[in-house]
Scaffold this motif. Sequence first.
Motif, mmCIF file in Angstrom:
data_model
loop_
_atom_site.group_PDB
_atom_site.id
_atom_site.type_symbol
_atom_site.label_atom_id
_atom_site.label_comp_id
_atom_site.label_asym_id
_atom_site.label_seq_id
_atom_site.Cartn_x
_atom_site.Cartn_y
_atom_site.Cartn_z
ATOM 1 N N ILE A 46 0.875 -1.176 0.000
ATOM 2 C CA ILE A 46 0.000 0.000 0.000
ATOM 3 C C ILE A 46 0.912 1.225 0.000
ATOM 4 N N ALA A 47 0.659 2.177 -0.889
ATOM 5 C CA ALA A 47 1.449 3.409 -0.901
ATOM 6 C C ALA A 47 0.808 4.422 0.042
ATOM 7 N N LEU A 95 1.555 4.015 -10.014
ATOM 8 C CA LEU A 95 1.370 3.417 -8.679
ATOM 9 C C LEU A 95 0.371 2.268 -8.715
ATOM 10 N N SER A 96 -0.645 2.405 -9.564
ATOM 11 C CA SER A 96 -1.671 1.343 -9.656
ATOM 12 C C SER A 96 -1.091 0.010 -10.114
ATOM 13 N N LYS A 97 0.079 0.062 -10.792
ATOM 14 C CA LYS A 97 0.735 -1.181 -11.231
ATOM 15 C C LYS A 97 1.453 -1.876 -10.079
ATOM 16 N N TYR A 98 1.777 -1.096 -9.010
ATOM 17 C CA TYR A 98 2.598 -1.655 -7.933
ATOM 18 C C TYR A 98 1.815 -1.985 -6.666
ATOM 19 N N VAL A 99 0.793 -1.191 -6.360
ATOM 20 C CA VAL A 99 0.190 -1.280 -5.017
ATOM 21 C C VAL A 99 -1.308 -1.560 -5.102
ATOM 22 N N SER A 119 -6.502 6.701 -10.780
ATOM 23 C CA SER A 119 -5.972 5.479 -10.173
ATOM 24 C C SER A 119 -6.876 4.278 -10.459
ATOM 25 N N HIS A 120 -6.255 3.120 -10.626
ATOM 26 C CA HIS A 120 -7.035 1.884 -10.807
ATOM 27 C C HIS A 120 -7.229 1.157 -9.480
#
Length: 308
Positions: A46-47, A95-99, A119-120
Motif C-alpha cells: 500500500i502506498a 502506482l496502480s501497477k505496484y500497489v 488510479s485503478h
Amino acid sequence: MSKTKKSNLISLADISANTLKQILSLAKELKKEPLSKSFFLKNKSIALIFAKPSLRTRVSFEAGINHFGGNPITIKMDEISVGIRENVEDIANVLSKYVSAIVIRTFEQKQIEELGRFSHVPVINALSNEEHPCQIISDLFTIKEIFKDLSDLKLAYIGDGNNVVQSLILGCALANMDISIASPKNYLPNKYYIEIAKRINSKIRIELTSNPKQAAKNANVIYTDVWTSMGQEKEFTKRAKIFKPYQINDELLSYADKKAIVLHCLPAHKEQEISSKVFDRFSEIIYQQAENRLHAQKAILMKFIGNR
Ligand code: CP
Ligand code: NVA
C-alpha cells in the motif's frame, strides 16, 4: 459499494450510512482480534503519500497494514512532488501497477480527487485542507463504543471550522447525530458541507453559532481540534487571540450533558483549545480515540480493497 468497481474514500460523502455501519462493525471485530486477518494483504503493498506531518495516521496505517501481512510504502511528498515532478495522471497509473491502494495526505482535496479519477486502485484521503474522513470514521467508532447507539446524540464542535469539522458534519449526517458548531464568525466551516449533510440526512439538526456555550448546551460529545492547522502556522498568533473564548474548559463543560465526553483528534495544544485540566480528565477517552484509528483504518482497508 459495487463488488467489481473500485471505490475511493476521498470524502465522507462518498459512502452511505449502510457502508459506514459495515465499517464500524468490521472495526469492532478487528479490535477484538487484531491479527484475525493476517493474510488479507499478504504479498500486497500500500502506498502512503504524506505532504504534511503525521503521527497517528501514518503509524496506524503502517501498523494496520503489517497486521494484515502487507507492506506499507511510505513516501514523503517531496520525493515524488505530485503535479510538479510528474503529473497526477502518470503517478496514478504507475502506482496502480505496484500497489493495492493509495493513501494520501496533502493540501488540496482536488489533488486527491484527481488521483482518485486516474488510479485503478482505491485512493484514501488521509487528510486534506478540506476533510479528514478516516479520523471521523474512527471517532464515530469511539462514540459508538461509549454510547452504544449513535443516533439521537448531540455533538458540539468548538473551534476552527476546519477539515476535521467539515468531515464531522458529514459523519454526523451519516450517523444520524445532531451537530452544533461554534466558531468565530470568519472561521465557520464551509456551507457546502452543511448542504451535503442535509442532502444525506434531512432529519438531523445542524447548528452554526459563534457562541460556544450555546453549542455546548446539553451536548453528549464535546469535540475540539487545534486552532491553527498544518499549513497555517504563520497565523498562529492572530488565531490564538481570536479563538481564546473557544477553549474547552470546566466552565464550558458545565453547559453540556452531565455524562458528556470530550474528544480531541490530536495533536493537542493544551491551554489553547483545551485546558490541561479537562484534557487530563478525559485523557483515557482521548487516547482510546487515538487507538481506534488503527482498528477503524484496518476496517476501511478491508472495505475498500477487499470490497467486503
Ligand atoms: N489526528 C491525526 O490525524 O493525527 P496525525 O496528524 O498525527 O496523523
Ligand atoms: N486540523 C488539523 C488536524 C490534524 C489532525 C490540521 O489539519 O492540522
